[in-house]
Design a protein around this motif. Structure first.
Motif: not given
Lengths: 337, 282
Positions: B258-282
Protein backbone atom coordinates in the motif's frame (compact mmCIF):
# COMPACT_ATOMS: atom_id res chain seq x y z
CA UNK A 1 15.16 63.22 -26.80
CA UNK A 2 17.23 60.56 -25.11
CA UNK A 3 20.72 61.65 -24.36
CA UNK A 4 22.92 59.80 -21.89
CA UNK A 5 25.18 61.79 -19.62
CA UNK A 6 27.84 60.01 -17.66
CA UNK A 7 29.56 62.29 -15.15
CA UNK A 8 32.69 61.40 -13.18
CA UNK A 9 31.72 57.80 -12.60
CA UNK A 10 34.08 55.96 -10.27
CA UNK A 11 33.92 52.31 -9.35
CA UNK A 12 36.26 49.93 -7.60
CA UNK A 13 36.00 46.31 -6.59
CA UNK A 14 38.11 45.80 -3.50
CA UNK A 15 41.51 47.31 -4.23
CA UNK A 16 41.02 47.40 -7.98
CA UNK A 17 39.91 50.75 -9.43
CA UNK A 18 37.84 49.60 -12.39
CA UNK A 19 36.59 53.04 -13.42
CA UNK A 20 38.65 56.14 -12.62
CA UNK A 21 36.31 59.08 -13.09
CA UNK A 22 34.72 58.43 -16.45
CA UNK A 23 32.60 61.03 -18.25
CA UNK A 24 30.71 60.61 -21.50
CA UNK A 25 28.08 62.63 -23.38
CA UNK A 26 26.01 60.52 -25.71
CA UNK A 27 23.70 62.36 -28.09
CA UNK A 28 20.12 61.48 -28.92
CA UNK A 29 19.88 58.52 -31.35
CA UNK A 30 23.63 58.12 -31.34
CA UNK A 31 25.33 54.72 -31.58
CA UNK A 32 28.25 54.73 -29.17
CA UNK A 33 30.69 51.87 -28.91
CA UNK A 34 32.76 51.32 -25.76
CA UNK A 35 35.93 49.69 -27.05
CA UNK A 36 38.83 48.26 -25.12
CA UNK A 37 40.59 45.07 -24.08
CA UNK A 38 39.16 42.88 -21.34
CA UNK A 39 39.52 44.41 -17.92
CA UNK A 40 39.42 48.01 -19.15
CA UNK A 41 36.07 48.64 -17.42
CA UNK A 42 33.83 48.87 -20.47
CA UNK A 43 31.35 46.24 -19.32
CA UNK A 44 31.28 47.70 -15.83
CA UNK A 45 30.43 51.13 -17.28
CA UNK A 46 27.62 49.59 -19.34
CA UNK A 47 26.28 47.77 -16.31
CA UNK A 48 26.36 50.98 -14.29
CA UNK A 49 24.34 52.73 -17.02
CA UNK A 50 21.92 49.77 -16.91
CA UNK A 51 21.70 49.88 -13.12
CA UNK A 52 23.01 46.35 -12.62
CA UNK A 53 26.02 47.75 -10.77
CA UNK A 54 26.10 50.80 -8.54
CA UNK A 55 28.78 53.44 -9.01
CA UNK A 56 30.88 54.53 -6.03
CA UNK A 57 30.44 58.16 -7.06
CA UNK A 58 29.28 60.21 -10.02
CA UNK A 59 25.96 60.63 -11.84
CA UNK A 60 24.14 59.01 -14.74
CA UNK A 61 21.46 60.94 -16.56
CA UNK A 62 19.14 59.53 -19.20
CA UNK A 63 17.54 62.50 -20.93
CA UNK A 64 17.02 65.06 -18.16
CA UNK A 65 16.38 62.41 -15.55
CA UNK A 66 19.03 61.51 -13.00
CA UNK A 67 18.86 57.71 -12.80
CA UNK A 68 22.00 57.02 -10.77
CA UNK A 69 20.12 55.42 -7.91
CA UNK A 70 17.10 53.99 -9.69
CA UNK A 71 16.77 50.21 -10.11
CA UNK A 72 17.17 48.97 -13.70
CA UNK A 73 13.44 48.53 -14.23
CA UNK A 74 12.81 52.24 -13.67
CA UNK A 75 15.37 53.42 -16.22
CA UNK A 76 13.49 52.32 -19.35
CA UNK A 77 16.56 50.68 -20.82
CA UNK A 78 16.77 47.39 -22.66
CA UNK A 79 19.81 45.17 -22.75
CA UNK A 80 21.23 42.41 -24.93
CA UNK A 81 23.56 40.10 -23.04
CA UNK A 82 26.68 38.35 -24.27
CA UNK A 83 25.26 34.90 -23.59
CA UNK A 84 21.79 36.03 -24.72
CA UNK A 85 19.97 35.28 -21.41
CA UNK A 86 16.94 34.09 -23.35
CA UNK A 87 14.66 32.51 -20.73
CA UNK A 88 14.75 28.74 -21.30
CA UNK A 89 11.34 28.10 -19.73
CA UNK A 90 9.46 30.48 -22.02
CA UNK A 91 8.66 30.27 -25.70
CA UNK A 92 10.26 32.73 -28.09
CA UNK A 93 6.98 34.67 -28.12
CA UNK A 94 6.89 34.94 -24.32
CA UNK A 95 10.55 35.92 -24.23
CA UNK A 96 9.98 38.82 -26.60
CA UNK A 97 6.77 39.75 -24.79
CA UNK A 98 8.41 39.65 -21.35
CA UNK A 99 9.23 43.36 -21.02
CA UNK A 100 5.82 44.45 -22.29
CA UNK A 101 4.05 42.07 -19.92
CA UNK A 102 6.04 43.53 -17.03
CA UNK A 103 4.82 46.99 -18.10
CA UNK A 104 1.26 45.59 -18.23
CA UNK A 105 0.86 46.59 -21.87
CA UNK A 106 -2.49 45.67 -23.45
CA UNK A 107 -2.59 42.25 -25.12
CA UNK A 108 -3.10 43.78 -28.55
CA UNK A 109 0.02 45.91 -28.30
CA UNK A 110 2.05 42.95 -27.00
CA UNK A 111 1.00 40.86 -29.99
CA UNK A 112 1.74 43.67 -32.45
CA UNK A 113 5.16 44.50 -31.03
CA UNK A 114 6.23 40.87 -30.73
CA UNK A 115 5.22 40.12 -34.29
CA UNK A 116 6.82 43.28 -35.66
CA UNK A 117 10.17 42.80 -33.93
CA UNK A 118 10.19 39.06 -34.64
CA UNK A 119 9.66 39.78 -38.34
CA UNK A 120 12.40 42.41 -38.21
CA UNK A 121 14.84 39.87 -36.78
CA UNK A 122 13.58 37.10 -39.11
CA UNK A 123 12.44 34.81 -36.31
CA UNK A 124 8.67 35.06 -36.87
CA UNK A 125 8.54 31.35 -37.74
CA UNK A 126 10.09 30.39 -34.37
CA UNK A 127 7.66 32.06 -31.97
CA UNK A 128 6.36 28.80 -30.48
CA UNK A 129 9.79 27.25 -29.90
CA UNK A 130 11.78 27.11 -26.67
CA UNK A 131 15.31 28.50 -26.59
CA UNK A 132 16.76 25.00 -26.19
CA UNK A 133 15.52 24.28 -29.71
CA UNK A 134 17.29 27.32 -31.23
CA UNK A 135 20.80 27.81 -32.57
CA UNK A 136 23.12 30.42 -31.04
CA UNK A 137 22.40 32.87 -33.83
CA UNK A 138 18.65 32.45 -33.44
CA UNK A 139 18.91 33.00 -29.69
CA UNK A 140 20.84 36.17 -30.33
CA UNK A 141 18.02 37.35 -32.61
CA UNK A 142 15.48 36.61 -29.87
CA UNK A 143 17.56 38.64 -27.41
CA UNK A 144 17.65 41.62 -29.79
CA UNK A 145 13.92 41.33 -30.58
CA UNK A 146 13.14 41.21 -26.86
CA UNK A 147 15.11 44.42 -26.36
CA UNK A 148 13.51 46.23 -29.30
CA UNK A 149 9.97 45.11 -28.42
CA UNK A 150 9.82 47.28 -25.30
CA UNK A 151 10.66 50.41 -27.35
CA UNK A 152 13.30 51.46 -24.82
CA UNK A 153 14.80 54.93 -24.43
CA UNK A 154 18.24 53.38 -24.41
CA UNK A 155 19.50 50.12 -25.85
CA UNK A 156 22.52 48.55 -24.16
CA UNK A 157 24.48 45.74 -25.77
CA UNK A 158 27.22 43.80 -23.98
CA UNK A 159 29.44 42.04 -26.54
CA UNK A 160 26.35 40.69 -28.29
CA UNK A 161 28.20 39.07 -31.17
CA UNK A 162 31.20 37.57 -29.42
CA UNK A 163 29.62 34.13 -28.89
CA UNK A 164 28.80 33.68 -32.58
CA UNK A 165 31.11 32.05 -35.11
CA UNK A 166 33.01 34.34 -37.47
CA UNK A 167 30.76 34.12 -40.52
CA UNK A 168 27.55 34.55 -38.54
CA UNK A 169 29.08 37.46 -36.66
CA UNK A 170 29.75 39.28 -39.93
CA UNK A 171 26.20 38.71 -41.11
CA UNK A 172 24.62 39.71 -37.79
CA UNK A 173 26.79 42.82 -37.66
CA UNK A 174 25.46 44.08 -40.96
CA UNK A 175 21.93 43.20 -39.99
CA UNK A 176 22.20 44.84 -36.57
CA UNK A 177 23.51 47.99 -38.18
CA UNK A 178 20.49 48.38 -40.45
CA UNK A 179 17.96 47.40 -37.77
CA UNK A 180 19.42 49.79 -35.22
CA UNK A 181 19.72 52.62 -37.71
CA UNK A 182 16.04 52.22 -38.47
CA UNK A 183 15.02 52.02 -34.81
CA UNK A 184 16.71 55.37 -34.04
CA UNK A 185 17.30 54.28 -30.45
CA UNK A 186 20.21 55.72 -28.50
CA UNK A 187 22.55 52.76 -28.19
CA UNK A 188 25.60 51.90 -26.12
CA UNK A 189 27.49 48.88 -27.40
CA UNK A 190 30.41 47.17 -25.70
CA UNK A 191 33.01 45.23 -27.67
CA UNK A 192 36.68 44.36 -27.69
CA UNK A 193 36.60 43.93 -31.48
CA UNK A 194 37.88 47.06 -33.20
CA UNK A 195 36.45 46.10 -36.59
CA UNK A 196 33.01 45.74 -35.04
CA UNK A 197 33.45 49.12 -33.38
CA UNK A 198 34.63 50.86 -36.57
CA UNK A 199 31.80 49.39 -38.64
CA UNK A 200 28.92 50.02 -36.24
CA UNK A 201 29.71 53.15 -34.29
CA UNK A 202 28.71 56.74 -34.78
CA UNK A 203 31.28 57.49 -32.11
CA UNK A 204 33.76 55.24 -30.34
CA UNK A 205 34.95 55.61 -26.76
CA UNK A 206 38.32 53.86 -26.49
CA UNK A 207 38.86 52.75 -22.92
CA UNK A 208 42.19 52.07 -21.26
CA UNK A 209 42.38 50.70 -17.71
CA UNK A 210 39.42 52.57 -16.29
CA UNK A 211 39.68 55.74 -18.36
CA UNK A 212 38.35 56.92 -21.69
CA UNK A 213 41.39 57.83 -23.80
CA UNK A 214 39.41 59.16 -26.74
CA UNK A 215 35.75 59.62 -27.57
CA UNK A 216 35.36 60.51 -31.22
CA UNK A 217 34.20 59.53 -34.71
CA UNK A 218 35.74 56.30 -36.08
CA UNK A 219 37.74 58.18 -38.76
CA UNK A 220 39.18 60.53 -36.16
CA UNK A 221 40.07 57.64 -33.88
CA UNK A 222 41.92 55.98 -36.73
CA UNK A 223 43.59 59.04 -38.24
CA UNK A 224 44.32 61.06 -35.12
CA UNK A 225 44.72 58.70 -32.17
CA UNK A 226 44.65 60.91 -29.09
CA UNK A 227 47.13 58.73 -27.25
CA UNK A 228 49.82 56.24 -28.05
CA UNK A 229 47.53 53.62 -26.51
CA UNK A 230 44.69 54.34 -28.95
CA UNK A 231 47.10 54.23 -31.90
CA UNK A 232 48.46 50.89 -30.84
CA UNK A 233 45.02 49.43 -30.07
CA UNK A 234 43.21 50.51 -33.25
CA UNK A 235 44.41 49.32 -36.64
CA UNK A 236 45.71 45.95 -37.69
CA UNK A 237 48.67 46.01 -37.58
CA UNK A 238 48.75 48.94 -35.15
CA UNK A 239 50.43 52.30 -35.60
CA UNK A 240 54.24 52.36 -35.56
CA UNK A 241 55.89 54.40 -32.84
CA UNK A 242 59.42 55.44 -33.71
CA UNK A 243 61.87 57.60 -31.81
CA UNK A 244 62.69 60.71 -33.88
CA UNK A 245 66.51 60.32 -33.69
CA UNK A 246 66.93 59.77 -37.41
CA UNK A 247 64.01 61.96 -38.39
CA UNK A 248 64.96 64.49 -41.07
CA UNK A 249 62.87 67.62 -40.97
CA UNK A 250 61.17 69.48 -38.17
CA UNK A 251 60.33 67.80 -34.89
CA UNK A 252 57.78 69.67 -32.73
CA UNK A 253 58.69 70.77 -29.22
CA UNK A 254 58.33 68.05 -26.60
CA UNK A 255 57.93 65.29 -29.18
CA UNK A 256 59.10 61.94 -27.89
CA UNK A 257 57.80 59.61 -30.57
CA UNK A 258 56.58 59.66 -34.14
CA UNK A 259 53.36 57.76 -34.80
CA UNK A 260 52.88 56.54 -38.33
CA UNK A 261 50.48 53.91 -39.70
CA UNK A 262 51.96 51.00 -41.72
CA UNK A 263 50.29 52.17 -44.94
CA UNK A 264 51.49 55.79 -44.68
CA UNK A 265 54.99 55.51 -46.17
CA UNK A 266 56.52 56.52 -49.50
CA UNK A 267 58.38 53.44 -50.67
CA UNK A 268 61.39 53.08 -52.90
CA UNK A 269 63.73 50.25 -53.81
CA UNK A 270 66.58 52.69 -54.42
CA UNK A 271 68.33 55.01 -52.02
CA UNK A 272 66.80 58.53 -52.08
CA UNK A 273 67.25 61.71 -50.06
CA UNK A 274 65.63 61.63 -46.62
CA UNK A 275 64.50 58.01 -47.04
CA UNK A 276 65.24 55.52 -44.28
CA UNK A 277 67.07 52.36 -45.25
CA UNK A 278 65.25 49.49 -43.55
CA UNK A 279 66.07 45.80 -43.31
CA UNK A 280 63.17 43.51 -44.11
CA UNK A 281 62.84 40.77 -41.48
CA UNK A 282 59.72 38.95 -42.69
CA UNK A 283 57.24 39.36 -45.50
CA UNK A 284 53.62 38.21 -45.31
CA UNK A 285 51.41 38.10 -48.41
CA UNK A 286 47.89 39.05 -47.38
CA UNK A 287 46.14 39.02 -50.75
CA UNK A 288 45.28 42.69 -51.14
CA UNK A 289 48.75 43.80 -50.05
CA UNK A 290 51.94 42.57 -48.42
CA UNK A 291 52.95 43.26 -44.86
CA UNK A 292 56.58 43.65 -43.86
CA UNK A 293 58.19 43.47 -40.47
CA UNK A 294 61.29 45.60 -40.69
CA UNK A 295 64.08 46.98 -38.60
CA UNK A 296 66.04 50.20 -38.52
CA UNK A 297 68.75 50.86 -35.93
CA UNK A 298 67.20 48.34 -33.57
CA UNK A 299 63.67 49.72 -33.88
CA UNK A 300 61.01 47.34 -35.17
CA UNK A 301 58.10 48.45 -37.27
CA UNK A 302 55.53 47.26 -39.75
CA UNK A 303 54.93 48.46 -43.29
CA UNK A 304 52.18 47.67 -45.77
CA UNK A 305 53.36 47.68 -49.39
CA UNK A 306 51.60 46.98 -52.71
CA UNK A 307 51.83 43.48 -54.17
CA UNK A 308 53.85 44.74 -57.17
CA UNK A 309 57.02 45.38 -55.14
CA UNK A 310 59.19 42.25 -55.15
CA UNK A 311 61.20 42.00 -51.94
CA UNK A 312 62.77 39.21 -49.90
CA UNK A 313 63.66 38.87 -46.23
CA UNK A 314 67.08 40.38 -45.60
CA UNK A 315 66.75 42.92 -48.44
CA UNK A 316 66.90 46.65 -47.87
CA UNK A 317 63.99 48.94 -48.70
CA UNK A 318 63.84 52.74 -48.53
CA UNK A 319 60.97 54.48 -46.75
CA UNK A 320 59.81 57.98 -45.97
CA UNK A 321 56.77 58.71 -43.78
CA UNK A 322 54.15 60.82 -45.59
CA UNK A 323 54.36 64.31 -44.17
CA UNK A 324 50.59 64.79 -43.62
CA UNK A 325 50.24 61.44 -41.90
CA UNK A 326 52.85 62.00 -39.23
CA UNK A 327 51.52 62.25 -35.68
CA UNK A 328 53.73 63.31 -32.79
CA UNK A 329 53.39 62.07 -29.23
CA UNK A 330 54.81 63.34 -25.94
CA UNK A 331 56.73 61.17 -23.54
CA UNK A 332 53.45 60.63 -21.66
CA UNK A 333 51.92 59.24 -24.87
CA UNK A 334 49.62 62.20 -25.66
CA UNK A 335 49.25 63.57 -29.17
CA UNK A 336 50.80 66.95 -30.03
CA UNK A 337 48.32 68.91 -32.13
CA UNK B 1 40.12 -11.85 -20.85
CA UNK B 2 38.40 -10.07 -23.68
CA UNK B 3 38.30 -6.34 -23.04
CA UNK B 4 34.67 -5.99 -23.99
CA UNK B 5 33.65 -7.95 -20.87
CA UNK B 6 35.42 -5.56 -18.51
CA UNK B 7 32.43 -3.25 -17.90
CA UNK B 8 30.19 -6.22 -17.05
CA UNK B 9 32.74 -7.76 -14.73
CA UNK B 10 33.31 -4.44 -12.98
CA UNK B 11 29.63 -3.79 -12.47
CA UNK B 12 28.84 -7.36 -11.41
CA UNK B 13 29.45 -6.97 -7.63
CA UNK B 14 27.05 -4.06 -7.29
CA UNK B 15 24.45 -5.76 -9.47
CA UNK B 16 24.77 -8.86 -7.31
CA UNK B 17 24.43 -6.78 -4.15
CA UNK B 18 21.29 -5.10 -5.45
CA UNK B 19 19.79 -8.39 -6.58
CA UNK B 20 20.32 -10.04 -3.19
CA UNK B 21 19.48 -7.16 -0.88
CA UNK B 22 16.97 -5.19 -2.91
CA UNK B 23 15.30 -7.06 -5.75
CA UNK B 24 14.92 -10.35 -3.90
CA UNK B 25 13.29 -8.88 -0.74
CA UNK B 26 11.18 -6.64 -2.96
CA UNK B 27 9.78 -9.63 -4.86
CA UNK B 28 9.44 -11.55 -1.61
CA UNK B 29 7.26 -8.78 -0.15
CA UNK B 30 4.97 -8.97 -3.17
CA UNK B 31 4.77 -12.75 -2.97
CA UNK B 32 3.93 -12.60 0.74
CA UNK B 33 1.40 -9.80 0.28
CA UNK B 34 -0.55 -11.79 -2.29
CA UNK B 35 -0.29 -15.17 -0.55
CA UNK B 36 -2.79 -15.96 2.19
CA UNK B 37 -1.84 -17.80 5.38
CA UNK B 38 -3.14 -21.12 3.93
CA UNK B 39 -0.91 -20.73 0.87
CA UNK B 40 -3.46 -19.56 -1.69
CA UNK B 41 -2.74 -16.68 -4.02
CA UNK B 42 -5.23 -13.89 -3.47
CA UNK B 43 -6.17 -10.67 -1.73
CA UNK B 44 -6.93 -12.06 1.71
CA UNK B 45 -4.06 -10.14 3.34
CA UNK B 46 -5.43 -6.92 1.93
CA UNK B 47 -8.92 -7.83 3.17
CA UNK B 48 -7.39 -8.35 6.60
CA UNK B 49 -5.71 -5.00 6.80
CA UNK B 50 -8.49 -3.01 5.10
CA UNK B 51 -11.05 -4.27 7.60
CA UNK B 52 -8.74 -3.63 10.55
CA UNK B 53 -9.96 -0.70 12.69
CA UNK B 54 -6.50 0.94 12.51
CA UNK B 55 -6.21 0.99 8.73
CA UNK B 56 -8.25 4.08 7.90
CA UNK B 57 -6.87 6.16 10.79
CA UNK B 58 -3.30 5.22 9.84
CA UNK B 59 -3.92 6.05 6.18
CA UNK B 60 -5.56 9.34 7.17
CA UNK B 61 -2.78 10.28 9.61
CA UNK B 62 -0.04 9.46 7.14
CA UNK B 63 -1.61 11.45 4.31
CA UNK B 64 -2.54 14.35 6.58
CA UNK B 65 0.97 14.45 8.00
CA UNK B 66 2.48 14.53 4.50
CA UNK B 67 -0.05 17.15 3.42
CA UNK B 68 0.91 19.46 6.29
CA UNK B 69 4.62 18.74 6.63
CA UNK B 70 5.71 18.72 2.98
CA UNK B 71 4.22 22.10 1.90
CA UNK B 72 5.47 23.81 5.07
CA UNK B 73 8.94 22.35 4.53
CA UNK B 74 8.84 23.32 0.87
CA UNK B 75 8.05 26.96 1.63
CA UNK B 76 10.67 27.09 4.40
CA UNK B 77 13.29 25.40 2.22
CA UNK B 78 12.64 27.75 -0.72
CA UNK B 79 12.91 30.79 1.55
CA UNK B 80 16.01 29.53 3.32
CA UNK B 81 17.73 28.47 0.09
CA UNK B 82 17.08 31.89 -1.47
CA UNK B 83 18.63 33.57 1.55
CA UNK B 84 21.60 31.21 1.64
CA UNK B 85 22.22 31.71 -2.10
CA UNK B 86 22.37 35.47 -1.53
CA UNK B 87 24.95 35.14 1.26
CA UNK B 88 28.48 36.10 0.32
CA UNK B 89 30.29 35.03 3.48
CA UNK B 90 29.76 32.08 5.80
CA UNK B 91 27.39 30.40 3.37
CA UNK B 92 28.83 26.92 3.80
CA UNK B 93 28.94 27.23 7.57
CA UNK B 94 25.26 28.15 7.73
CA UNK B 95 24.39 25.32 5.38
CA UNK B 96 26.32 22.81 7.50
CA UNK B 97 24.60 23.98 10.68
CA UNK B 98 21.16 23.79 9.08
CA UNK B 99 21.81 20.26 7.86
CA UNK B 100 22.89 18.87 11.25
CA UNK B 101 19.39 17.45 12.00
CA UNK B 102 19.72 15.37 8.81
CA UNK B 103 22.57 13.50 10.46
CA UNK B 104 20.43 12.64 13.48
CA UNK B 105 18.55 9.36 13.07
CA UNK B 106 14.78 9.73 13.25
CA UNK B 107 14.67 7.63 16.40
CA UNK B 108 17.12 10.03 18.07
CA UNK B 109 15.10 12.95 16.75
CA UNK B 110 12.00 11.46 18.34
CA UNK B 111 13.84 11.06 21.65
CA UNK B 112 15.04 14.66 21.51
CA UNK B 113 11.52 15.99 21.00
CA UNK B 114 10.14 13.64 23.61
CA UNK B 115 12.69 15.02 26.04
CA UNK B 116 11.40 18.49 25.25
CA UNK B 117 7.65 17.84 25.28
CA UNK B 118 7.35 15.08 27.90
CA UNK B 119 5.64 15.65 31.25
CA UNK B 120 9.09 15.88 32.86
CA UNK B 121 10.59 17.51 29.79
CA UNK B 122 12.45 20.74 29.17
CA UNK B 123 9.41 22.72 28.02
CA UNK B 124 7.44 21.80 31.15
CA UNK B 125 10.35 22.70 33.46
CA UNK B 126 10.86 25.96 31.61
CA UNK B 127 7.20 27.03 31.68
CA UNK B 128 6.97 25.95 35.32
CA UNK B 129 10.10 27.87 36.34
CA UNK B 130 8.87 31.11 34.81
CA UNK B 131 5.46 30.59 36.37
CA UNK B 132 3.30 30.11 33.28
CA UNK B 133 2.01 26.76 34.54
CA UNK B 134 1.41 25.68 38.15
CA UNK B 135 2.33 22.03 37.71
CA UNK B 136 3.89 19.90 34.95
CA UNK B 137 1.31 19.04 32.29
CA UNK B 138 1.01 15.91 30.19
CA UNK B 139 0.36 17.03 26.64
CA UNK B 140 1.24 13.92 24.70
CA UNK B 141 -1.72 11.74 25.69
CA UNK B 142 -4.79 10.35 23.94
CA UNK B 143 -6.90 13.34 25.05
CA UNK B 144 -4.85 15.72 22.90
CA UNK B 145 -4.61 14.18 19.41
CA UNK B 146 -4.10 17.62 17.88
CA UNK B 147 -1.17 18.35 20.18
CA UNK B 148 0.39 14.98 19.35
CA UNK B 149 -0.09 15.68 15.64
CA UNK B 150 1.41 19.17 16.00
CA UNK B 151 4.35 17.81 17.96
CA UNK B 152 5.06 15.26 15.21
CA UNK B 153 4.76 17.99 12.55
CA UNK B 154 7.22 20.22 14.41
CA UNK B 155 9.66 17.36 14.97
CA UNK B 156 9.46 16.28 11.33
CA UNK B 157 9.99 19.83 10.09
CA UNK B 158 12.96 20.22 12.39
CA UNK B 159 14.39 16.89 11.32
CA UNK B 160 13.99 16.81 7.56
CA UNK B 161 13.64 20.30 6.06
CA UNK B 162 17.35 20.32 5.30
CA UNK B 163 17.00 17.54 2.73
CA UNK B 164 14.88 19.89 0.62
CA UNK B 165 17.21 22.75 1.43
CA UNK B 166 20.40 21.14 0.11
CA UNK B 167 18.70 20.08 -3.12
CA UNK B 168 17.25 23.56 -3.69
CA UNK B 169 20.48 25.38 -2.82
CA UNK B 170 22.37 23.39 -5.43
CA UNK B 171 19.50 23.90 -7.90
CA UNK B 172 19.54 27.68 -7.41
CA UNK B 173 23.30 27.64 -7.89
CA UNK B 174 22.75 26.20 -11.38
CA UNK B 175 20.65 29.15 -12.56
CA UNK B 176 22.91 31.64 -14.41
CA UNK B 177 22.69 35.14 -12.94
CA UNK B 178 22.08 36.67 -16.38
CA UNK B 179 18.48 35.47 -16.26
CA UNK B 180 17.88 37.53 -13.13
CA UNK B 181 19.65 40.51 -14.66
CA UNK B 182 17.61 40.26 -17.86
CA UNK B 183 14.41 40.02 -15.82
CA UNK B 184 15.48 43.01 -13.76
CA UNK B 185 16.27 45.10 -16.84
CA UNK B 186 12.95 44.24 -18.44
CA UNK B 187 10.97 45.38 -15.43
CA UNK B 188 10.58 42.48 -12.98
CA UNK B 189 10.78 43.30 -9.27
CA UNK B 190 12.16 40.70 -6.87
CA UNK B 191 8.76 39.09 -6.23
CA UNK B 192 8.10 38.68 -9.97
CA UNK B 193 11.65 37.38 -10.48
CA UNK B 194 10.96 34.68 -7.89
CA UNK B 195 7.75 33.55 -9.62
CA UNK B 196 8.75 34.06 -13.26
CA UNK B 197 12.41 33.11 -13.20
CA UNK B 198 13.63 31.31 -10.08
CA UNK B 199 10.78 28.88 -9.43
CA UNK B 200 10.19 27.86 -13.08
CA UNK B 201 13.91 27.28 -13.60
CA UNK B 202 14.05 25.40 -10.32
CA UNK B 203 11.41 22.89 -11.42
CA UNK B 204 13.80 19.93 -11.85
CA UNK B 205 15.19 20.45 -8.33
CA UNK B 206 11.72 21.02 -6.87
CA UNK B 207 10.61 17.80 -8.49
CA UNK B 208 13.48 15.77 -7.03
CA UNK B 209 13.11 17.37 -3.61
CA UNK B 210 9.35 16.89 -3.44
CA UNK B 211 9.42 13.28 -4.59
CA UNK B 212 12.13 12.43 -2.10
CA UNK B 213 10.51 14.26 0.78
CA UNK B 214 6.98 12.97 0.12
CA UNK B 215 8.12 9.36 -0.10
CA UNK B 216 9.99 9.82 3.18
CA UNK B 217 6.85 11.33 4.70
CA UNK B 218 4.89 8.18 3.80
CA UNK B 219 7.50 6.15 5.68
CA UNK B 220 7.34 8.26 8.84
CA UNK B 221 7.68 5.96 11.82
CA UNK B 222 10.10 6.46 14.69
CA UNK B 223 9.15 10.05 15.54
CA UNK B 224 5.43 9.18 15.55
CA UNK B 225 6.10 6.04 17.57
CA UNK B 226 7.87 7.99 20.30
CA UNK B 227 5.63 11.04 20.46
CA UNK B 228 2.27 9.42 19.72
CA UNK B 229 2.66 5.71 20.36
CA UNK B 230 -0.60 3.92 19.69
CA UNK B 231 -2.52 7.20 19.89
CA UNK B 232 -1.46 8.11 16.39
CA UNK B 233 -1.33 5.11 14.05
CA UNK B 234 0.52 5.58 10.74
CA UNK B 235 1.04 3.16 7.83
CA UNK B 236 4.64 2.33 8.64
CA UNK B 237 3.80 1.84 12.31
CA UNK B 238 1.04 -0.59 11.35
CA UNK B 239 3.44 -2.47 9.09
CA UNK B 240 5.72 -2.82 12.08
CA UNK B 241 2.84 -3.95 14.34
CA UNK B 242 1.65 -6.63 11.95
CA UNK B 243 5.15 -7.90 11.35
CA UNK B 244 6.43 -8.04 14.94
CA UNK B 245 3.50 -7.73 17.36
CA UNK B 246 0.94 -9.79 15.44
CA UNK B 247 3.59 -11.94 13.70
CA UNK B 248 1.68 -11.74 10.40
CA UNK B 249 4.20 -11.25 7.61
CA UNK B 250 1.51 -11.39 4.91
CA UNK B 251 -0.47 -8.48 6.31
CA UNK B 252 2.72 -6.49 6.96
CA UNK B 253 3.74 -7.05 3.34
CA UNK B 254 0.31 -5.90 2.22
CA UNK B 255 0.87 -2.66 4.15
CA UNK B 256 4.23 -2.25 2.49
CA UNK B 257 2.57 -2.68 -0.92
CA UNK B 258 0.00 0.00 0.00
CA UNK B 259 2.83 2.41 0.90
CA UNK B 260 4.56 1.56 -2.36
CA UNK B 261 1.37 2.21 -4.34
CA UNK B 262 0.91 5.59 -2.65
CA UNK B 263 4.54 6.45 -3.41
CA UNK B 264 4.16 5.57 -7.08
CA UNK B 265 0.97 7.61 -7.41
CA UNK B 266 2.56 10.71 -5.89
CA UNK B 267 5.80 10.31 -7.85
CA UNK B 268 3.81 10.17 -11.10
CA UNK B 269 1.84 13.21 -9.94
CA UNK B 270 5.03 15.25 -9.35
CA UNK B 271 6.60 14.07 -12.60
CA UNK B 272 3.51 15.23 -14.45
CA UNK B 273 2.89 18.56 -12.68
CA UNK B 274 6.51 19.73 -12.59
CA UNK B 275 7.32 18.46 -16.07
CA UNK B 276 9.79 20.61 -18.02
CA UNK B 277 8.97 20.65 -21.75
CA UNK B 278 11.62 19.43 -24.17
CA UNK B 279 14.01 22.24 -25.09
CA UNK B 280 12.95 24.35 -22.11
CA UNK B 281 15.81 23.27 -19.85
CA UNK B 282 18.66 25.55 -18.84
Amino acid sequence: MTTITVENIKKSFGDADILKSVSLDIKDQEFTVLLGPSGCGKSTLLRIIAGLETQDSGTIKIGDRVVSHLPPRERNVAMVFQNYAVFPHMTVFENIAFGLRMKKAPEKKIKENVERTAALMHIDHLLKRYSGQLSGGQRQRVAVARALAVEPDVLLMDEPLSNLDALLRLQMRAELKSVLEASKTTTVYVTHDQVEAMSLADRIAVMNSGRIDQYDFPDEIYNNPATEYVGSFIGNPPMNFISPDFQVGTVPNGAFQLGIRPEDFHISKEQRDNYWPITVLTREKLGSHQQLSAELNGQLFRVNIPNEIEIESGNTLYLMPKEDKKRWYTEGGKIIL
Amino acid sequence: MNKKYYPYVLIAPSVLFLLIFFVYPFIEVFVQAFTSSDGHVGLSNFENIFTDYNFLPSLKNTLLLALVVVPVQLCMAVGMSLMISKMKKGRDTVLYILTIPLGVSDLAAGIIWLAILDQNGFLNSFLFSIGVIDQPESWLNYQNPIIIFTAVVVAEIWRATAILLVILVSGIGLIPKEYYEAAEIFGANSWVRLWKVTLPLLRPSLQTALILRTLLAFEVFAVVMLLGGSNMPVLMGETFNWAFNYQDAGAASAYAVVILALSIVFTLFYLRVLRVPKGARI
